[in-house]
Enzyme design. Structure first.
Site, PDB file in Angstrom:
ATOM      1  N   ARG A  54      -0.280  -4.805  -7.370  1.00  0.00           N
ATOM      2  CA  ARG A  54       0.522  -5.751  -8.145  1.00  0.00           C
ATOM      3  C   ARG A  54      -0.302  -6.765  -8.929  1.00  0.00           C
ATOM      4  O   ARG A  54      -0.038  -7.009 -10.106  1.00  0.00           O
ATOM      5  CB  ARG A  54       1.482  -6.509  -7.222  1.00  0.00           C
ATOM      6  CG  ARG A  54       2.748  -5.746  -6.899  1.00  0.00           C
ATOM      7  CD  ARG A  54       3.269  -6.141  -5.542  1.00  0.00           C
ATOM      8  NE  ARG A  54       2.366  -5.612  -4.534  1.00  0.00           N
ATOM      9  CZ  ARG A  54       2.458  -4.384  -4.044  1.00  0.00           C
ATOM     10  NH1 ARG A  54       3.435  -3.609  -4.420  1.00  0.00           N
ATOM     11  NH2 ARG A  54       1.580  -3.917  -3.163  1.00  0.00           N
ATOM     12  N   THR A  55      -1.279  -7.377  -8.272  1.00  0.00           N
ATOM     13  CA  THR A  55      -2.006  -8.446  -8.958  1.00  0.00           C
ATOM     14  C   THR A  55      -2.757  -7.859 -10.157  1.00  0.00           C
ATOM     15  O   THR A  55      -2.680  -8.374 -11.281  1.00  0.00           O
ATOM     16  CB  THR A  55      -2.969  -9.146  -7.974  1.00  0.00           C
ATOM     17  OG1 THR A  55      -2.209  -9.573  -6.846  1.00  0.00           O
ATOM     18  CG2 THR A  55      -3.637 -10.347  -8.618  1.00  0.00           C
ATOM     19  N   LYS A  83     -25.101  -0.033  -6.372  1.00  0.00           N
ATOM     20  CA  LYS A  83     -26.579  -0.070  -6.467  1.00  0.00           C
ATOM     21  C   LYS A  83     -27.130  -1.377  -5.906  1.00  0.00           C
ATOM     22  O   LYS A  83     -28.317  -1.639  -5.977  1.00  0.00           O
ATOM     23  CB  LYS A  83     -27.008   0.048  -7.938  1.00  0.00           C
ATOM     24  CG  LYS A  83     -26.610   1.343  -8.605  1.00  0.00           C
ATOM     25  CD  LYS A  83     -27.143   1.338 -10.043  1.00  0.00           C
ATOM     26  CE  LYS A  83     -26.607   2.494 -10.849  1.00  0.00           C
ATOM     27  NZ  LYS A  83     -26.901   2.314 -12.287  1.00  0.00           N
ATOM     28  N   ARG A 104     -10.808 -10.738  -7.453  1.00  0.00           N
ATOM     29  CA  ARG A 104     -10.369 -10.578  -6.057  1.00  0.00           C
ATOM     30  C   ARG A 104     -11.574 -10.110  -5.266  1.00  0.00           C
ATOM     31  O   ARG A 104     -12.259  -9.165  -5.669  1.00  0.00           O
ATOM     32  CB  ARG A 104      -9.246  -9.556  -5.943  1.00  0.00           C
ATOM     33  CG  ARG A 104      -8.975  -9.207  -4.482  1.00  0.00           C
ATOM     34  CD  ARG A 104      -7.728  -8.399  -4.287  1.00  0.00           C
ATOM     35  NE  ARG A 104      -6.536  -9.206  -4.538  1.00  0.00           N
ATOM     36  CZ  ARG A 104      -5.300  -8.763  -4.351  1.00  0.00           C
ATOM     37  NH1 ARG A 104      -5.097  -7.540  -3.899  1.00  0.00           N
ATOM     38  NH2 ARG A 104      -4.265  -9.533  -4.599  1.00  0.00           N
ATOM     39  N   HIS A 132      -4.575 -17.625  -2.873  1.00  0.00           N
ATOM     40  CA  HIS A 132      -4.047 -16.631  -3.821  1.00  0.00           C
ATOM     41  C   HIS A 132      -3.091 -17.379  -4.761  1.00  0.00           C
ATOM     42  O   HIS A 132      -1.877 -17.158  -4.733  1.00  0.00           O
ATOM     43  CB  HIS A 132      -3.344 -15.524  -3.039  1.00  0.00           C
ATOM     44  CG  HIS A 132      -3.091 -14.262  -3.816  1.00  0.00           C
ATOM     45  ND1 HIS A 132      -3.232 -14.167  -5.192  1.00  0.00           N
ATOM     46  CD2 HIS A 132      -2.704 -13.027  -3.394  1.00  0.00           C
ATOM     47  CE1 HIS A 132      -2.928 -12.927  -5.566  1.00  0.00           C
ATOM     48  NE2 HIS A 132      -2.607 -12.220  -4.497  1.00  0.00           N
TER      49      HIS A 132
HETATM   50  C1  NCD Z   1      -1.279  -9.844  -1.017  1.00  0.00           C
HETATM   51  C2  NCD Z   1      -2.770 -10.106  -1.008  1.00  0.00           C
HETATM   52  O1  NCD Z   1      -3.553  -9.339  -1.571  1.00  0.00           O
HETATM   53  O2  NCD Z   1      -3.123 -11.139  -0.426  1.00  0.00           O
HETATM   54  N1  NCD Z   1      -0.901  -8.862  -1.953  1.00  0.00           N
HETATM   55  C3  NCD Z   1      -0.584  -9.251  -3.232  1.00  0.00           C
HETATM   56  O3  NCD Z   1      -1.399  -9.768  -3.956  1.00  0.00           O
HETATM   57  N2  NCD Z   1       0.672  -9.081  -3.634  1.00  0.00           N
HETATM   58  C4  NCD Z   1      -0.676  -9.598   0.317  1.00  0.00           C
HETATM   59  C5  NCD Z   1      -1.264  -8.558   1.225  1.00  0.00           C
HETATM   60  O4  NCD Z   1      -2.190  -7.838   0.891  1.00  0.00           O
HETATM   61  O5  NCD Z   1      -0.760  -8.467   2.345  1.00  0.00           O
END
Ligand code: NCD
Length: 311
Positions: A54-55, A83, A104, A132
């Site tokens: 999703r992100t 590497k 991320r 987040h």
């Molecule tokens: C979340 C995350 O990556 O923290 N997912 C997201 O971004 N929608 C929640 C999760 O991974 O449980």
């Protein structure tokens, strides 16, 4: 806002409110009903060192719906990370290639580290068990769309220790006067420093291990996945796996307007038989990632949405 978005502290309440209003105006563009090329010529770097659906995809959708473009780090196996390239060097590259980047990373603090290394704005797409904030924007938008306000009874359930979405969301909601109930087993409780922080800023917090007794008073139930990948030991994970499960039969005494949210992916926290109840908000929530991120990107690039889209 500071150029970077690392935690919700980088946004004032006024900025958050403005972003939520902008997001609403961008709904037709997010759905593809109108084309608004407000970010033409802009390039976003999607730097995902951990899995994401999703992100990553909603940032890409947001950028492309606004006429901008995206480059992806891609699978780690096909990048120079294998590497031994450092995060610093990798981010220095994207700093040169792009106008903004989302990072991320499994390590808490990685987004701040990258922001210190880069000139372009860095958006924290999740740093380990840290924060987040862009998820929080879409979560706030989802709550506001459903209830028209944020000062509500919000119950957060599951892995409050390692779950970064609830860390950022609890901070933001407490600033808007929500009552927060944290439901987790002791091993997964909300970290003490976060609770102390929230209480110091006047938040009203209840801590419990019991989900069922907290359902009737809830306006929002925010379910989370147990973050298996963050456990130092698989046995510890197995002790708490599957601890909270919400099913249609649990919803008999809930408020009619109560919504169930989940950042997704779900494992077994919400039974699929909840999906077609009027309470299920998690798929709309996932869609809202597009508008919330569109609003954020426009804000970063200084695009005035009210001027472009009208009142
Ligand atoms: C979340 C995350 O990556 O923290 N997912 C997201 O971004 N929608 C929640 C999760 O991974 O449980």
């Amino acid at each position: 806002m500071a150029d970077d978005l690392i935690t919700m502290d980088d946004l004032t309440n006024e900025q958050i409110e403005a972003l939520l209003k902008d997001a609403e105006k961008l709904l037709p563009a997010a759905k593809g009903d109108v084309y608004l090329p407000l970010l033409e010529g802009k390039l976003l770097g999607n730097m995902f060192f951990e899995p994401s659906t999703r992100t990553r995809m909603s940032f890409e959708t947001a950028m492309k719906r606004l006429g901008g473009n995206v480059v992806n780090l891609g699978a780690l196996a096909s990048s120079s990370v294998t590497k031994g390239e450092t995060l610093f060097d990798t981010m220095k590259m994207v700093d040169g290639y792009c106008d903004v980047a989302v990072l991320r990373h499994p390590r808490q603090g990685a987004a701040q580290y990258a922001a210190d290394a880069c000139d372009i704005p860095i958006l924290n797409g999740g740093d380990g068990a840290g924060h987040h904030p862009t998820q929080t924007l879409l979560d706030l938008f989802t709550i506001k769309q459903a209830h028209g306000k944020l000062n509500l009874n919000v119950v957060m359930v599951g892995d409050l220790r390692y779950g970064r979405t609830v860390h950022s969301l609890s901070h933001a909601l407490s600033r808007f006067g929500a009552n927060l109930t944290f439901i987790a087993p002791p091993a997964l409780s909300m970290p003490d420093e976060i609770i102390e922080d929230l209480k110091a800023s006047g938040a009203n917090i209840t801590v419990s291990e019991d989900l069922v007794s907290n359902l009737p008073s809830a306006d929002v139930i925010y379910m989370t996945r147990i973050q298996k990948e963050r456990f130092p030991d698989e046995d510890e994970y197995l002790k708490v796996a599957g601890i909270y499960k919400l099913s249609r039969k649990d919803l008999k005494d809930v408020k009619e307007s109560m919504i169930i949210m989940h950042p997704l992916p779900r494992v077994d926290e919400i039974h699929p038989n909840v999906d077609n109840t009027p309470h299920a908000a998690y798929f709309d929530q996932a869609f809202n990632g597009v508008v919330a991120r569109m609003a954020l990107l426009c804000f970063l690039f200084g695009v005035d949405i009210s001027k472009e889209v009208g009142k």
